[in-house]
Design a protein around this motif. Structure first.
Motif, mmCIF file in Angstrom:
data_model
loop_
_atom_site.group_PDB
_atom_site.id
_atom_site.type_symbol
_atom_site.label_atom_id
_atom_site.label_comp_id
_atom_site.label_asym_id
_atom_site.label_seq_id
_atom_site.Cartn_x
_atom_site.Cartn_y
_atom_site.Cartn_z
ATOM 1 N N ALA A 30 0.827 -1.212 0.000
ATOM 2 C CA ALA A 30 0.000 0.000 0.000
ATOM 3 C C ALA A 30 0.859 1.259 0.000
ATOM 4 C CB ALA A 30 -0.932 -0.016 1.216
ATOM 5 N N LEU A 31 1.880 1.286 0.848
ATOM 6 C CA LEU A 31 2.725 2.478 0.941
ATOM 7 C C LEU A 31 3.545 2.686 -0.327
ATOM 8 C CD1 LEU A 31 3.925 2.124 4.639
ATOM 9 C CD2 LEU A 31 2.278 3.763 3.730
ATOM 10 N N LEU A 32 4.072 1.613 -0.877
ATOM 11 C CA LEU A 32 4.851 1.737 -2.108
ATOM 12 C C LEU A 32 3.981 2.235 -3.262
ATOM 13 C CD1 LEU A 32 7.020 -1.526 -2.044
ATOM 14 C CD2 LEU A 32 7.785 0.802 -1.594
ATOM 15 N N TYR A 33 2.758 1.752 -3.322
ATOM 16 C CA TYR A 33 1.866 2.135 -4.419
ATOM 17 C C TYR A 33 1.548 3.625 -4.367
ATOM 18 C CZ TYR A 33 -2.162 1.985 -7.575
ATOM 19 O OH TYR A 33 -3.041 2.206 -8.609
ATOM 20 N N TRP A 34 1.235 4.131 -3.175
ATOM 21 C CA TRP A 34 0.920 5.551 -3.060
ATOM 22 C C TRP A 34 2.146 6.406 -3.369
ATOM 23 C CZ3 TRP A 34 -2.336 9.110 -3.635
ATOM 24 C CH2 TRP A 34 -2.193 10.363 -3.051
ATOM 25 N N GLU A 35 3.315 5.988 -2.900
ATOM 26 C CA GLU A 35 4.532 6.737 -3.210
ATOM 27 C C GLU A 35 4.788 6.748 -4.717
ATOM 28 O OE1 GLU A 35 6.839 8.495 -1.341
ATOM 29 O OE2 GLU A 35 5.326 8.393 0.218
ATOM 30 N N LEU B 283 15.351 10.686 -3.939
ATOM 31 C CA LEU B 283 15.306 9.999 -2.643
ATOM 32 C C LEU B 283 14.115 9.047 -2.556
ATOM 33 C CD1 LEU B 283 16.275 12.755 -0.049
ATOM 34 C CD2 LEU B 283 17.547 10.678 -0.607
ATOM 35 N N ARG B 284 12.964 9.538 -2.990
ATOM 36 C CA ARG B 284 11.768 8.694 -2.906
ATOM 37 C C ARG B 284 11.881 7.485 -3.820
ATOM 38 N NH1 ARG B 284 6.674 12.456 -3.751
ATOM 39 N NH2 ARG B 284 5.611 10.467 -3.445
ATOM 40 N N ALA B 285 12.384 7.697 -5.027
ATOM 41 C CA ALA B 285 12.531 6.571 -5.950
ATOM 42 C C ALA B 285 13.556 5.573 -5.430
ATOM 43 C CB ALA B 285 12.938 7.085 -7.331
ATOM 44 N N GLU B 286 14.632 6.090 -4.843
ATOM 45 C CA GLU B 286 15.629 5.191 -4.250
ATOM 46 C C GLU B 286 15.001 4.337 -3.155
ATOM 47 O OE1 GLU B 286 19.418 5.266 -1.195
ATOM 48 O OE2 GLU B 286 18.455 7.135 -1.802
ATOM 49 N N SER B 287 14.241 4.978 -2.268
ATOM 50 C CA SER B 287 13.645 4.234 -1.155
ATOM 51 C C SER B 287 12.569 3.260 -1.634
ATOM 52 C CB SER B 287 13.056 5.204 -0.124
ATOM 53 O OG SER B 287 12.005 5.961 -0.676
ATOM 54 N N LEU B 288 11.982 3.540 -2.808
ATOM 55 C CA LEU B 288 11.019 2.599 -3.374
ATOM 56 C C LEU B 288 11.712 1.359 -3.930
ATOM 57 C CD1 LEU B 288 8.603 4.971 -5.351
ATOM 58 C CD2 LEU B 288 8.108 3.761 -3.229
ATOM 59 N N VAL C 211 5.699 -0.942 -7.549
ATOM 60 C CA VAL C 211 6.223 0.356 -7.984
ATOM 61 C C VAL C 211 5.975 0.560 -9.477
ATOM 62 C CG1 VAL C 211 8.325 1.712 -8.300
ATOM 63 C CG2 VAL C 211 7.937 0.493 -6.154
ATOM 64 N N THR C 212 6.254 -0.464 -10.273
ATOM 65 C CA THR C 212 6.022 -0.356 -11.719
ATOM 66 C C THR C 212 4.547 -0.145 -12.018
ATOM 67 O OG1 THR C 212 7.896 -1.833 -12.116
ATOM 68 C CG2 THR C 212 6.373 -1.484 -13.938
ATOM 69 N N CYS C 213 3.703 -0.883 -11.331
ATOM 70 C CA CYS C 213 2.259 -0.733 -11.524
ATOM 71 C C CYS C 213 1.821 0.689 -11.191
ATOM 72 C CB CYS C 213 1.517 -1.745 -10.650
ATOM 73 S SG CYS C 213 -0.270 -1.719 -10.840
ATOM 74 N N GLY C 214 2.344 1.236 -10.100
ATOM 75 C CA GLY C 214 1.990 2.599 -9.725
ATOM 76 C C GLY C 214 2.458 3.624 -10.741
#
Length: 538
Positions: free
Chosen positions: A69-74, A149-154, A244-247
């Motif tokens: 859930a968190l990865l998708y929203w990010e 930063l956000r993409a790295e953490s994803l 992440v890819t789906c998001g």
């Protein structure tokens, strides 16, 4: 969620977490203290109470419920263009930095007496940064830096979890380590996750087009990350990359197939859900900390504390060393003009290096380490891995988190003029397109010419406000809000007098709420434009 037979009911835990989130959120906004740190602290206090003494955070809850859930929203709120433009940096940090951190942590742990396999398990556990922690404290950064930063953490979660799976197999004697096998596992995991995530997102596009109701769109939005994560995990590829890819694919194609009502409802849900999930994770990690101390038996508390401090230094130091070495090597090798334009100064590089907080994902990963091997032997020092991980989370959140805003301010990033220019460009093009289409649409829909002219003037004012136009619009907005309040008061009086039913009140109130939200959004644009009308305020 496992409570290990302590009698703590799930409902009690939910209430405790909800109250903690509310109280610490309020306290953070009143005092300016770091919210993640407050949440972690209150969780630790809760973990010291007898009812929660045996609490055990289930890694499955974190990895299969919270994480997707968190990865998708990010991913939904990330910039696909910025990720593409900064892909090299993101890829290096999400893979190379993860591996470098894992090796550094493993070297330190092994030097302190831990077996090499368990040292590499610890390295894999602590290698990824935490998306929730980074997002909570890095909001003041420029768009490009924050996107990196956000993409790295994803993405680094995917790298670390693959590395963890390999090291756990070695620890539990399921298979010997091999470089070729590890490399193949990475390729399969990454490629499989990307393919599955893209496929799910593309398959859902026609479904979104055909859904008749906003409510069903929202249900699909909630289900999407799990629809991507589950098949990836069942096929033993990266569920993280799939989500992440789906998001990201949904972000790209969503505006074409998702209506405004569904989008507004979904955004409102995800904003609340992501805040609640992020905050709950910090509290749950805090509750787990006392249990991690009590479970420590393979080494003394002093030895484990020394190891945790040394590993914390390794985690922070490796990231600092990376950002002040690898980018300069890349800069030396790549001298293309477009790359020179994207370079940042050494002080501006420090916030990137400083944003290395660890969080619940690391703790969940540590808890996935099995207690026994495939042959039934006890996995030595597993308890120390959990303890050290918990301490490193606390150290990074305590040391890096509260100081990051100061580091960002001292970096003196230039104002993001690109975003301002693009906003102006978008508004101008939209207004021009609307003005061109207005005469034909007005004729086709039978709109009187006078009304069409007034609408054209409104569009023109939004595109290029005349002197004083913004103040006039703001006055009209305040008048409309005041009239809405009069209508609300009248509506409540009618209900209180028994002349209308509660259902009627809610029906009319919904219309008033939508109008008030619209007027509130107009206020944001009016504030942004007011400096153009009033030089004294610029």
């Amino acid at each position: 969620m496992n409570t290990n037979g302590t009698g703590v009911e799930s409902l009690e835990l939910i209430v405790v977490v909800a109250v903690g989130v509310l109280a610490m959120g309020w306290l953070s906004r009143r005092t300016g203290l770091s919210e993640p740190l407050l949440l972690l602290g209150v969780g630790c206090l809760v973990g010291l109470t007898p009812p929660f003494a045996g609490f055990a955070l289930s890694p499955d809850v974190v990895l299969f419920l919270f994480l997707p859930a968190l990865l998708y929203w990010e991913a939904l709120t990330s910039s696909v263009r910025e990720i593409r433009n900064n892909f090299r940096s993101i890829a290096l940090q999400a893979t190379g930095l993860v591996l470098a951190t894992a090796v550094a942590v493993a070297a330190v742990a092994h030097a302190l007496g831990y077996s090499l396999p368990i040292a590499f398990v610890l390295g894999a556990v602590l290698a990824p940064t935490d998306a929730a922690a980074v997002a909570a404290v890095a909001k003041a950064m420029p768009r490009r830096i924050l996107t990196v930063l956000r993409a790295e953490s994803l993405l680094n979660d995917g790298t670390a979890l693959v590395l963890l799976a390999v090291t756990i197999e070695v620890v539990t004697d399921e298979r010997p380590f091999s470089w070729s096998g590890t490399a193949l596992a990475f390729v399969e995991s990454y490629a499989g996750g990307i393919v599955i995530g893209s496929a799910i997102a593309l398959l859902l596009i026609p479904v979104r087009r055909r859904l008749p109701e906003t409510l069903l769109h929202s249900v699909l939005s909630v289900a999407t990350p799990f629809l991507a994560y589950l098949p990836a995990e069942l096929l033993h590829v990266s569920g993280v990359l799939a989500v992440v890819t789906c998001g990201l694919v949904t972000t790209r194609f969503g505006p074409r197939v998702i209506g405004s009502d569904a989008r507004i409802q979904a955004i409102a849900f995800w904003e609340v859900a992501s805040y609640l999930l992020n905050s709950a994770l910090f509290i749950l990690v805090g509750i787990q900390l006392p249990a991690a101390v009590r479970a420590l038996t393979s080494v003394s508390l002093a030895q484990a504390a020394i190891a945790a401090c040394a590993v914390s230094v390794a985690v922070i130091g490796t990231r600092l060393l990376w950002f002040y070495s690898v980018p300069y090597l890349v800069r030396f090798l790549d001298r293309r003009p477009q790359q020179r334009d994207r370079r940042i100064t050494a002080p501006q590089r420090l916030p990137l290096a400083w944003a290395g907080m660890r969080g619940a994902i690391s703790l969940a990963a540590a808890l996935t380490v099995p207690a026994v091997t495939a042959e039934g032997h006890v996995v030595e020092q597993r308890d120390a891995v959990v303890f050290i991980t918990a301490v490193v989370i606390v150290v990074t959140l305590t040391f890096l988190g509260p100081t990051l805003p100061t580091v960002v301010r001292r970096a003196r990033f230039p104002e993001d003029e690109v975003k301002t220019a693009e906003l102006t460009l978008a508004r101008c093009h939209m207004s021009s397109a609307a003005l061109r289409a207005l005469p034909e649409l007005a004729r086709r829909l039978g709109v009187p010419e006078a009304a069409a002219l007034r609408m054209a003037q409104d569009i023109e004012d939004r595109r290029a406000p005349a002197p004083g136009a913004t103040r006039r619009r703001e006055s009209m907005r305040r008048l409309e809000l005041a009239l809405l309040q009069v209508e609300r008061d009248t509506l409540r009086d009618l209900r209180d007098a028994g002349r209308i039913d509660d259902i009627v009140l809610r029906t009319v109130q919904e219309v008033l709420d939508v109008e008030e939200v619209r007027l509130g959004r107009k206020a944001h644009h009016a504030t942004a434009e007011s400096s153009q009308d009033d030089p004294a305020r610029s």
